[in-house]
Enzyme design. Sequence first.
Site, mmCIF file in Angstrom:
data_model
loop_
_atom_site.group_PDB
_atom_site.id
_atom_site.type_symbol
_atom_site.label_atom_id
_atom_site.label_comp_id
_atom_site.label_asym_id
_atom_site.label_seq_id
_atom_site.Cartn_x
_atom_site.Cartn_y
_atom_site.Cartn_z
ATOM 1 N N ALA A 1 -16.890 14.426 -25.027
ATOM 2 C CA ALA A 1 -16.292 15.638 -24.464
ATOM 3 C C ALA A 1 -14.791 15.402 -24.339
ATOM 4 O O ALA A 1 -14.344 14.251 -24.292
ATOM 5 C CB ALA A 1 -16.898 15.911 -23.095
ATOM 6 N N GLY B 1 -20.513 12.708 -25.498
ATOM 7 C CA GLY B 1 -20.926 13.989 -26.068
ATOM 8 C C GLY B 1 -21.013 13.948 -27.588
ATOM 9 O O GLY B 1 -21.770 14.717 -28.189
ATOM 10 N N GLU C 1 -24.280 12.619 -28.332
ATOM 11 C CA GLU C 1 -25.266 13.635 -27.936
ATOM 12 C C GLU C 1 -25.359 14.754 -28.982
ATOM 13 O O GLU C 1 -26.444 15.285 -29.224
ATOM 14 C CB GLU C 1 -24.901 14.187 -26.551
ATOM 15 C CG GLU C 1 -25.080 13.116 -25.473
ATOM 16 C CD GLU C 1 -24.580 13.565 -24.107
ATOM 17 O OE1 GLU C 1 -23.358 13.705 -23.958
ATOM 18 O OE2 GLU C 1 -25.413 13.798 -23.226
ATOM 19 N N GLU D 1 -20.093 7.220 -20.589
ATOM 20 C CA GLU D 1 -19.766 8.114 -19.473
ATOM 21 C C GLU D 1 -19.712 7.408 -18.130
ATOM 22 O O GLU D 1 -18.882 7.725 -17.269
ATOM 23 C CB GLU D 1 -20.771 9.268 -19.392
ATOM 24 C CG GLU D 1 -20.593 10.346 -20.456
ATOM 25 C CD GLU D 1 -21.369 10.073 -21.733
ATOM 26 O OE1 GLU D 1 -21.746 8.898 -21.973
ATOM 27 O OE2 GLU D 1 -21.594 11.022 -22.503
HETATM 28 C C1 3H9 Z 1 -18.584 13.002 -22.177
HETATM 29 O O1 3H9 Z 1 -18.693 12.973 -23.372
HETATM 30 C C2 3H9 Z 1 -19.439 13.831 -21.282
HETATM 31 C C3 3H9 Z 1 -20.647 14.400 -21.980
HETATM 32 O O2 3H9 Z 1 -21.725 13.519 -21.887
HETATM 33 C C4 3H9 Z 1 -21.125 15.649 -21.289
HETATM 34 C C5 3H9 Z 1 -20.352 16.880 -21.454
HETATM 35 C C6 3H9 Z 1 -21.014 18.092 -20.868
HETATM 36 N N1 3H9 Z 1 -11.059 13.264 -24.562
HETATM 37 O O3 3H9 Z 1 -7.968 5.180 -26.571
HETATM 38 P P1 3H9 Z 1 -6.998 5.594 -27.611
HETATM 39 C C7 3H9 Z 1 -7.221 10.395 -26.451
HETATM 40 S S1 3H9 Z 1 -17.396 12.116 -21.378
HETATM 41 C C8 3H9 Z 1 -9.738 13.519 -24.622
HETATM 42 O O4 3H9 Z 1 -5.581 5.231 -27.423
HETATM 43 P P2 3H9 Z 1 -8.391 3.908 -29.471
HETATM 44 C C9 3H9 Z 1 -6.513 9.317 -25.669
HETATM 45 O O5 3H9 Z 1 -6.143 9.782 -24.400
HETATM 46 C C10 3H9 Z 1 -16.480 11.338 -22.668
HETATM 47 N N2 3H9 Z 1 -8.838 12.657 -25.148
HETATM 48 O O6 3H9 Z 1 -7.455 5.128 -29.070
HETATM 49 C C11 3H9 Z 1 -5.319 9.021 -26.556
HETATM 50 O O7 3H9 Z 1 -4.347 10.035 -26.347
HETATM 51 P P3 3H9 Z 1 -2.784 9.709 -26.486
HETATM 52 C C12 3H9 Z 1 -17.187 10.174 -23.226
HETATM 53 C C13 3H9 Z 1 -9.294 11.499 -25.599
HETATM 54 O O8 3H9 Z 1 -8.544 3.969 -30.934
HETATM 55 C C14 3H9 Z 1 -5.887 9.220 -27.961
HETATM 56 O O9 3H9 Z 1 -7.063 10.011 -27.805
HETATM 57 N N3 3H9 Z 1 -16.306 9.506 -24.168
HETATM 58 C C15 3H9 Z 1 -10.650 11.168 -25.544
HETATM 59 O O10 3H9 Z 1 -7.907 2.664 -28.821
HETATM 60 C C16 3H9 Z 1 -6.281 7.916 -28.633
HETATM 61 O O11 3H9 Z 1 -7.127 7.178 -27.750
HETATM 62 C C17 3H9 Z 1 -15.505 8.523 -23.807
HETATM 63 O O12 3H9 Z 1 -15.481 8.086 -22.683
HETATM 64 C C18 3H9 Z 1 -11.566 12.116 -24.990
HETATM 65 N N4 3H9 Z 1 -12.871 11.880 -24.911
HETATM 66 O O13 3H9 Z 1 -9.810 4.217 -28.806
HETATM 67 C C19 3H9 Z 1 -14.622 7.967 -24.893
HETATM 68 N N5 3H9 Z 1 -10.821 9.927 -26.068
HETATM 69 O O14 3H9 Z 1 -2.608 9.209 -27.877
HETATM 70 C C20 3H9 Z 1 -13.258 7.724 -24.373
HETATM 71 C C21 3H9 Z 1 -9.587 9.511 -26.428
HETATM 72 O O15 3H9 Z 1 -2.123 10.993 -26.178
HETATM 73 N N6 3H9 Z 1 -12.371 7.227 -25.412
HETATM 74 N N7 3H9 Z 1 -8.671 10.453 -26.158
HETATM 75 O O16 3H9 Z 1 -2.513 8.644 -25.460
HETATM 76 C C22 3H9 Z 1 -12.369 5.952 -25.831
HETATM 77 O O17 3H9 Z 1 -13.154 5.122 -25.426
HETATM 78 C C23 3H9 Z 1 -11.314 5.554 -26.819
HETATM 79 O O18 3H9 Z 1 -10.276 6.501 -26.738
HETATM 80 C C24 3H9 Z 1 -11.792 5.494 -28.284
HETATM 81 C C25 3H9 Z 1 -10.559 5.322 -29.226
HETATM 82 C C26 3H9 Z 1 -12.706 4.294 -28.459
HETATM 83 C C27 3H9 Z 1 -12.485 6.765 -28.677
#
Ligand code: 3H9
Length: 694
Positions: free
Chosen positions: A65, A105, A108, A128
């Site tokens: 998400a 998400g 999912e 999450e």
């Molecule tokens: C969810 O899914 C809830 C659902 O179950 C239910 C819904 C109803 N959203 O980390 P990076 C941005 S909860 C928005 O530097 P990497 C991040 O801020 C979510 N933005 O890169 C950054 O922005 P900026 C569950 C996001 O390659 C840029 O992307 N998912 C999101 O080192 C690059 O990120 C998670 O918890 C997001 N979800 O790592 C995953 N994700 O460049 C969270 C990233 O402006 N994310 N951004 O600073 C991660 O673990 C890592 O970002 C990921 C990439 C491994 C994906």
Amino acid sequence: MALKGTVHYETRGQVAVLTVDNPPVNPLSSGVRQGLFDGVAKALSDDAIKAIVVTGANRAFIAGADISEFGAAGSEGASLHEVLTRMENSTKPIVAALNGTAFGGGLEVALCCDYRVAAPTAPVGLPEVKLGLLPGAGGTQRLPRLVGAQRALDFILSGDPVLAPEARELGIVDEVAEGNVVEAAVAFAKDVVAKGAKLRKIRNETTKIDADRGNVELFAEARKRTASTMRGRFAPEMIIRCVEAAVNAGDFDAGLQVERECFAKCLAHPQRAALIHMFFAERECAKIPDVPKDTATKSIKSAAVVGCGTMGGGIAMCFANVGIPVTILEMDGKALDRGLGVIRKNYDRMVNRGRITPAELDQRMSLLTGTLDYAALGQADVVIEAVYENIDVKVDVFKKLEGVMKPGAVIASNTSGLDVDRMAAATSRPQDVIGLHFFSPANVMRLLEVVRGKETSKETIATAMQLGRTLKKIAVLSGNAPGFIGNRMLAGYTRQAGEVILQGATPYQVDGVLTKFGMAMGPFQMNDLVGLDLGWRARKLSGMKPEDVPITARVADKLCELERFGQKNGGSRAGTPDPEVVELIEQTSAELGIKRRKIDDDEVLKRCLYPLVNEGCRILEDGIALRASDIDIVYLNGYGFPEVTGGPMFWAEQQGLANVLADIEKFHAEYGDAWRPSELLKRLVAEGKGFSSI
Ligand code: 3H9
């Protein structure tokens, strides 16, 4: 408002390929949800299309998400539930092509597809819980149906991803495809169509959960485990309830309803807000307005450390741990042998705990070279001095380094608060000089304060920030002012802890209040661990008169006079109240003419934590920290502040800055100038604004 992100639609024969495009990691923002909703509808209404493939552009499939939408005003576009319902009701098979990260998400969405084909390098996870949430798009209901409740619980509660091959073994992924994963998924889809377009809706599968029904142990054990490993966390219990519902609720929709309610509770919980704040804060702190991302950096292939005491040894380990050879200088052979011996013992301990293999130990030790000669450091790309914390000693070391280091090498000090510009002035290349303040134990603690002197070049700053990432640290930039960010704030916290015990609290009460709040350790436990004698000896050496010793240090000094230096000198670790200590405190209060009174826990907490907030504001006023969230990062990663509060500045905002200011003003009136409220805090309260406005 324009929707964020998009989904491209193309056809490959009878297969429609939907490609999520929302750089860099394709979160499910408004435009992505709408695009999937419309794309699936389009494919369903086209008789020529027999199957659908969903994949991601860029490096991810879908990162989850869009977490920037949580807590923000109502989001636009189709809701995720509408998208998933449409996908799950699809009469044509849908295959997910997991080209890269499929998190939260994102996974999912894939679980709503009939089949999943993944690239071998694709990480798959439900992280999450790390954000104070649970998989709220059916993940807690579909995963147990696919892999069983035990594995689902382990997977969701850990939040740790696995790579596609392991996901295949778990049963989350149907096929791991080498080569082009979209082509493989299209071929997979064509094959499904050729075989009669068999659909596979996970919601209808019950074999695994039928087997789990009646196994109450499973959930009791999960509760017991999380109570100790995730103490104080709100989301784990919500997750367990959802998986329990997947097994016992009767049908899929009843379980989904439980998930929806539990997700809403997590979403509304302050821990969720704090943890998402930290997620963005960690990414923000890498950004330095006048040092753009594309600033050239120096390559760091070798390092040198001056001093092989506790800090120097730990810093050397940081380099060896990531494969960078490091030369360590000591004054004499004995000190060098002792220092290298301690490093070896630390690695031995890691081997005994199964954290590294004996071969890794040998490899890391082989990267360390001891020397007694400054000339041996000359070819290193970076040198860090970690000698005694005294400016004259450090200036002397810098003069020596100036004579031997090759041109352009980064010359750094591990000082915890001394003037980096004075050290830089001892050299003819202040542009290469920077502070790299590691925290003890340096090989364990994640924080690195990067201290920018007035002449430090942008290239040196960018190199230091990059080095932090290489060493697996979280680097925060600080200006050059006494104590930098962390230790400057700590001073007020420690002083207040010292004052409240003279006014009526006990060290046990203070430590109890702060550990209950979630601090890794209370201030007195910390002193006990570090040794009370450090300050006492320094005061003696400086010839300070007894009447000039700060009142908050008097009890500790009296204990030292009794040769009670704390745990490291054989004191008890248990922190059991000691009547002798309490008597000593009471006696000190009497000597100082301080009338003791009962101080309640709430006051103890505010007296200790609000100085952090007030000083944090001054640090922002002075431009020493770039942003309030950087201060939160420092406190969480260097000082044991509880993660679920989001750091002292975020926590203060959660309390209401006006409430915090009102208490600070009250304490100012009662306890004097140490509590003078910061101008920034007053201005923010007057304008009704928060830290993000500055
Ligand atoms: C969810 O899914 C809830 C659902 O179950 C239910 C819904 C109803 N959203 O980390 P990076 C941005 S909860 C928005 O530097 P990497 C991040 O801020 C979510 N933005 O890169 C950054 O922005 P900026 C569950 C996001 O390659 C840029 O992307 N998912 C999101 O080192 C690059 O990120 C998670 O918890 C997001 N979800 O790592 C995953 N994700 O460049 C969270 C990233 O402006 N994310 N951004 O600073 C991660 O673990 C890592 O970002 C990921 C990439 C491994 C994906």
